[in-house]
Design an enzyme around this catalytic site. Structure first.
Site, short mmCIF file in Angstrom:
data_model
loop_
_atom_site.label_atom_id
_atom_site.label_comp_id
_atom_site.label_asym_id
_atom_site.label_seq_id
_atom_site.Cartn_x
_atom_site.Cartn_y
_atom_site.Cartn_z
N SER A 275 -3.19 -4.63 -0.42
CA SER A 275 -2.26 -5.39 0.39
C SER A 275 -1.90 -6.72 -0.29
O SER A 275 -1.27 -6.73 -1.34
CB SER A 275 -2.85 -5.58 1.79
OG SER A 275 -1.87 -6.04 2.68
N ASP B 290 2.91 3.95 4.63
CA ASP B 290 2.79 2.52 4.92
C ASP B 290 4.15 1.85 4.85
O ASP B 290 4.91 2.08 3.91
CB ASP B 290 1.85 1.88 3.89
CG ASP B 290 1.67 0.38 4.10
OD1 ASP B 290 1.69 -0.05 5.26
OD2 ASP B 290 1.51 -0.33 3.10
N CYS C 240 3.67 -2.60 2.95
CA CYS C 240 3.64 -2.64 1.48
C CYS C 240 3.98 -1.24 1.00
O CYS C 240 3.15 -0.53 0.43
CB CYS C 240 2.27 -3.07 0.97
SG CYS C 240 1.78 -4.73 1.46
N HIS D 151 -1.56 2.40 5.13
CA HIS D 151 -1.88 1.21 4.34
C HIS D 151 -3.25 1.31 3.67
O HIS D 151 -3.42 0.92 2.53
CB HIS D 151 -1.83 0.00 5.27
CG HIS D 151 -1.82 -1.32 4.58
ND1 HIS D 151 -0.80 -1.74 3.77
CD2 HIS D 151 -2.73 -2.35 4.60
CE1 HIS D 151 -1.05 -2.96 3.31
NE2 HIS D 151 -2.22 -3.35 3.81
N GLU D 152 -4.23 1.83 4.39
CA GLU D 152 -5.60 1.94 3.89
C GLU D 152 -5.82 3.36 3.37
O GLU D 152 -6.35 4.22 4.08
CB GLU D 152 -6.60 1.59 4.99
CG GLU D 152 -6.45 0.18 5.53
CD GLU D 152 -7.41 -0.12 6.67
OE1 GLU D 152 -8.17 0.79 7.09
OE2 GLU D 152 -7.42 -1.27 7.15
#
Length: 589
Positions: free
Chosen positions: A239, A460, A463, A517-518
């Site tokens: 991130s 995501d 980002c 995202h993760e």
């Protein structure tokens, strides 16, 4: 990483949850009378680094339950008002020989314990607030270090205070009638301002933390062995780690060179690889892809209508828009009144009051008008476009676990755990978000032949992989042309395709399917393979080929994989409050 437009409501919600968690459940009904304060820790062991930095440590005996595998937690006391929390896990394989990896989450102000509990650590947190063994933990193949940084994040503190946190601003207020205490919290010094507000300053602090731990961790337990110059060091991040990763690694790398040539003392390592997951590296390049991803993503989701799409694109490119104001910020820092300029690193010495204001306004412009329309109008997840705005994943907040008294005693912490703090605003106000430094650092590292692996989950938004791909093609280094000519190959693990990767030599860009995202949360097996292949210099696509200087992935020029669109079963779109103005009055002349 929080979007500025969302920061206040998200911090408000998060702070309320964390405050509630910090209060003992049996005293919940008498919150005004009873406040849970962590006990003082008396059973630390201490070690002293050669530079007289004190390291406090405990063997907590929690989270990592593999027999014979130890972990250590505590504080690096850099100064009387700088205490940085860390948690180190031995490798499950061979601690004495396996690499040493530092993991950092982003934010700024997002604690690295997010990564530990939600992504790649030895355990996750179950519904009953007990730990669950993670078979895909990255300490399967490496010793892992997590630190709460910059100071003021997570359990790290400059000072401690009994009081409460303002749920909107993250500011700390001492216990008073107006602000009744909700716990003992980590606070900044000066109060609510602190001393670190840029990535480059954070890198210097993190280097001193790392050096103190390199000097002392081997003495905690003989299994780790001496951290000789031959031991591989890796930095992986996520991130806002698109800022942290290049800046920290570049600074560490240059310091390590000084240690090697004898111009400064310290513990040197073999600087092996930098990994960035869903990173924001250069807003001037990546901002363009917020509206593009919102409506042209590979899931067939049109997150907002054409009016919003056209506005966000116009706001990015118009006169005095996002790109223009980024240019003003960078030119102002250079003292270049012509506006046309070549990007150069922005240093703290150049951040005069006028430059700060110029860069802060540019960051606001980009966040509020290019990135944030998605949050207002889509009803979809910040970190996963397939999910609703009020996203229930990743599940049970690990903060509840970290605010259990027995856990805090095991870890050796004396403050309540919080994910909301003033670090975010400090960085936002410095303009750090839009500096060119981090792309330039990345280019420097690639020219030093450091292995750099970029990976982006393709669901995501904040980002997104469109912007990640763009930055991979934008970086200007010795082998830029060869990298751009490389094709996309499927990322295969145990016969299953998990993504697509472009790679030339030590540089790779991977798009990982069906991941937000993760990435390690969504695709734990694939992320462990990506990590292991990066560390050991195998190709990201198969893990079967040793990477050479001119290794080239072969395939199509574009990553073309698509997924079927699945409509949301529920969604939430921001409600806009109606401002209340004073009643109009008749004016008599």
């Amino acid at each position: 990483m929080f979007a500025k437009s969302l920061a206040a409501p998200l911090l408000a919600f998060l702070s309320v949850v964390l405050h509630a968690d910090a209060v003992s459940k049996k005293h919940w009904s008498k919150r005004g009378e009873y406040v849970y304060l962590p006990k003082e820790v008396q059973d630390y062991k201490t070690a002293t680094a050669p530079n007289n930095v004190t390291v406090r440590y405990k063997n907590p005996g929690i989270c990592e339950t593999t027999p014979g595998v130890n972990s250590y937690s505590g504080y690096v006391d850099l100064a009387p008002n700088v205490h940085v929390f860390y948690w180190f896990f031995e490798s499950r394989n061979n601690p004495a020989k396996d690499p040493f990896t530092l993991w950092l989450n982003g934010g700024p102000g997002s604690d690295s314990l997010i990564g530990l509990f939600e992504e790649n650590g030895p355990c996750t947190i179950g519904e009953n607030l007990t730990t669950v063994y993670n078979p895909y933990s990255w300490n399967n193949v490496s010793n892992m270090l997590y630190i709460s940084q910059p100071v003021g994040t997570g359990f790290s503190y400059q000072k401690q205070g009994v009081g409460s946190l303002n749920s909107w601003s993250g500011d700390f207020h001492y216990n008073s009638t107006e602000w009744p205490a909700t716990g003992r919290w980590p606070i900044l010094d000066p109060l609510n301002y602190g001393t670190i507000d840029t990535t480059d300053l954070a890198a210097v602090a993190a280097w001193h933390v790392l050096q103190a731990l390199l000097a002392t961790i081997p003495s905690f337990d003989a299994k780790l062995g001496a951290l000789s110059p031959a031991r591989d060091f890796n930095l992986f991040t996520e991130s806002y780690g698109g800022h942290y990763g290049p800046a920290f690694y570049s600074y560490f790398y240059k310091q390590n060179l000084k240690i090697q040539n004898g111009s400064m003392p310290g513990y040197q390592l073999n600087f092996n690889s930098l990994g960035i997951i869903n990173g924001i590296i250069d807003e001037a390049v990546q901002a363009e892809y917020y509206p593009e991803f919102a409506v042209n993503n590979t899931y067939g989701i049109k997150a907002y209508n054409d009016t919003v799409y056209n506005y966000a694109k116009f706001a990015n490119n118009m006169f005095n828009g996002c790109v223009f104001q980024i240019g003003l910020c960078r030119a102002a820092a250079e003292g270049n009144t012509s506006y046309y300029h070549a990007d150069a690193p922005i240093t703290d010495a150049e951040l005069t009051a006028g430059v700060l204001q110029t860069c802060n306004e540019a960051a606001d412009m980009c966040r509020d008008n290019v990135e944030s329309p998605y949050y207002y109008y889509s009803g979809r997840g910040v970190y996963d476009i397939r999910h609703p705005y009020e996203d229930p994943t990743p599940g049970v907040p690990f903060s509840k676990y970290l605010n259990l008294p027995e856990v805090q005693q095991a870890l050796g912490v004396t403050v309540n755990y919080t994910g909301g703090n003033a670090i975010y605003y400090a960085f936002q106000n410095s303009g750090d978000f839009i500096f060119p430094n981090f792309r330039l650092d990345l280019e420097y590292l690639l020219d030093q032949d450091v292995r750099v692996s970029l990976a982006y989950g393709d669901a995501d938004y904040i980002c997104n992989w469109f912007g990640g791909q763009a930055i991979s093609l934008q970086v200007d280094y010795t082998h830029s042309k060869e990298f751009r000519l490389a094709g996309y190959e499927p990322v295969m693990v145990d016969g299953t395709e998990y993504g697509e990767v472009r790679q030339y030599g030590n540089f790779s860009f991977a798009r990982i399917y069906e991941a937000g995202h993760e990435i390690p949360y969504y695709q734990p097996l694939a992320s462990l393979a990506y990590f292991n292949r990066t560390l050991n210099h195998y190709d990201i696509a198969t893990g079967e080929k040793k990477v050479t200087a001119n290794f080239t992935s072969e395939g199509t020029a574009n990553a073309t994989h698509t997924e079927s669109f699945v409509p949301l079963t529920s969604s939430y779109v921001q409600e806009f409050p109606i401002p209340i103005y004073p009643a109009t009055t008749t004016v008599t002349y």
